[in-house]
Design an enzyme around this catalytic site. Structure first.
Site, mmCIF file in Angstrom:
data_model
loop_
_atom_site.group_PDB
_atom_site.id
_atom_site.type_symbol
_atom_site.label_atom_id
_atom_site.label_comp_id
_atom_site.label_asym_id
_atom_site.label_seq_id
_atom_site.Cartn_x
_atom_site.Cartn_y
_atom_site.Cartn_z
ATOM 1 N N ASP A 245 70.000 12.373 5.170
ATOM 2 C CA ASP A 245 69.818 12.280 6.614
ATOM 3 C C ASP A 245 69.203 10.902 6.896
ATOM 4 O O ASP A 245 68.776 10.205 5.964
ATOM 5 C CB ASP A 245 68.886 13.413 7.064
ATOM 6 C CG ASP A 245 68.512 13.319 8.529
ATOM 7 O OD1 ASP A 245 69.415 13.202 9.369
ATOM 8 O OD2 ASP A 245 67.297 13.356 8.835
ATOM 9 N N ASP B 108 67.279 9.763 10.507
ATOM 10 C CA ASP B 108 66.067 9.817 11.320
ATOM 11 C C ASP B 108 65.034 10.745 10.700
ATOM 12 O O ASP B 108 65.310 11.906 10.398
ATOM 13 C CB ASP B 108 66.398 10.304 12.742
ATOM 14 C CG ASP B 108 67.162 9.265 13.545
ATOM 15 O OD1 ASP B 108 66.813 8.079 13.468
ATOM 16 O OD2 ASP B 108 68.125 9.643 14.253
#
Length: 323
Positions: A70, A72
């Site tokens: 991922d 953020d």
């Protein structure tokens, strides 16, 4: 002369026991080689299984490895000096790009939906339609602002976006070892690319699946491309994009990094996987979510703003195999 080989007369059960003991000794060696796993911020439900997985991945070597992460609050910091670090969507909260009214509406949406996203008492199925509402409304607000493509780089430069401490070692090591890195983000792909470009780590082995802006011929935002990606539909995205990423094929071992339980599905597109090691960053609402994270991720990092553990695991996995 007759030679007696004691192994011939050793019961199979005994041989298996000896083999298990030897393997157990080797996996114990893993923790000694990765002292970062002893950090106070590290939680593991099954340490022995983690060690066995890391050992198996190291035996297979860098050529069998891919990293899926991922972006953020996983590759980027969650906070710095007590202040939240902006996500790729938040970076767009800049007067160069959007007006004050848009900022107000986006913050209202954040205050409404973020508590739902991290609510340990709700199932992913309950959250899913609400996440679609959130992302869709935010994207519609951004489209109304007629954001200019040529202003994105300046907005990123003026923002307080920060990758986690140790990020350069992480990106550099992966490219040196020719290990592909798939960044799977529910953020804004155009902004994400600019963040890693300005940090000088946008290498050829980096592949990105995200929400990309669609600009018209004059460089003005008119829509978002393709299927909406939010924090709880990454499985569908993984399955739909897997076939097109040839660089990831033939790499059955996966190191997966995320900060949301929804990130655990990012490796669902990996065919015939052998070993998957998951590392979860528990950034916020620690006591409320600790149990669910420990039960879901192999390794949980509690309010750890560094890439230290991921870098240490990678260093071990990509080291020369035991002879």
């Amino acid at each position: 002369m007759i030679y007696h080989n004691p192994w011939i007369y050793t019961p199979v059960r005994t041989v298996l026991a000896i083999w298990h003991q030897l393997t157990k000794s080797e996996t114990k060696f893993v923790s000694a080689q990765i002292p970062e796993l002893a950090k106070c911020s590290v939680l593991m439900k099954e340490r022995s299984r983690v060690e066995e997985t890391i050992y198996a991945m190291q035996r297979a070597g860098a050529g069998s490895l891919q990293v899926i992460s991922d972006f953020d609050m996983t590759l980027t910091r969650f906070a710095h000096n007590g202040t939240r670090v902006p996500t790729t969507h938040n970076i767009l909260d800049n007067r160069l790009l959007i007006d004050e009214d848009c900022t107000k509406k986006m913050r209202e949406l954040l205050n409404t939906y973020y508590p739902i996203e991290i609510d340990a008492g709700r199932t992913a199925e309950e959250k899913l339609p609400l996440m679609v509402e959130w992302w869709t409304e935010v994207h519609e607000l951004l489209i109304q602002q007629k954001i200019r493509k040529d202003m994105l780089a300046k907005a990123v430069k003026e923002s307080s976006a920060m990758l986690r401490d140790g990020y350069k070692l992480f990106f550099d090591h992966l490219t040196e070892q020719r290990v592909p890195l798939l960044i799977f983000s529910a953020g804004v792909g155009d902004v994400l690319e600019e963040v890693i470009r300005q940090n000088h780590v946008f290498y050829p082995n980096v592949h990105i699946i995200s929400n990309y802006m669609d600009f018209d011929q004059t460089g003005v935002l008119r829509a978002f491309k393709g299927q909406l990606i939010h924090s709880f539909n990454k499985r569908e995205g993984a399955l739909s994009h897997a076939a097109g990423l040839r660089e990831l094929q033939g790499r059955p071992n996966v190191l997966l990094l995320g900060d949301s339980l929804g990130d655990l599905t990012m490796a669902d597109g990996v065919s015939e996987h052998q070993n998957i090691l998951t590392i979860g960053f528990l950034n916020d609402k620690v006591e409320e979510r600790k149990e669910s994270y420990i039960n879901s991720f192999d390794i949980v990092l509690v309010q750890d703003e560094t890439m230290d553990v991921a870098n240490a695991v990678l260093r071990y996995i990509t080291s020369l195999r035991h002879k």
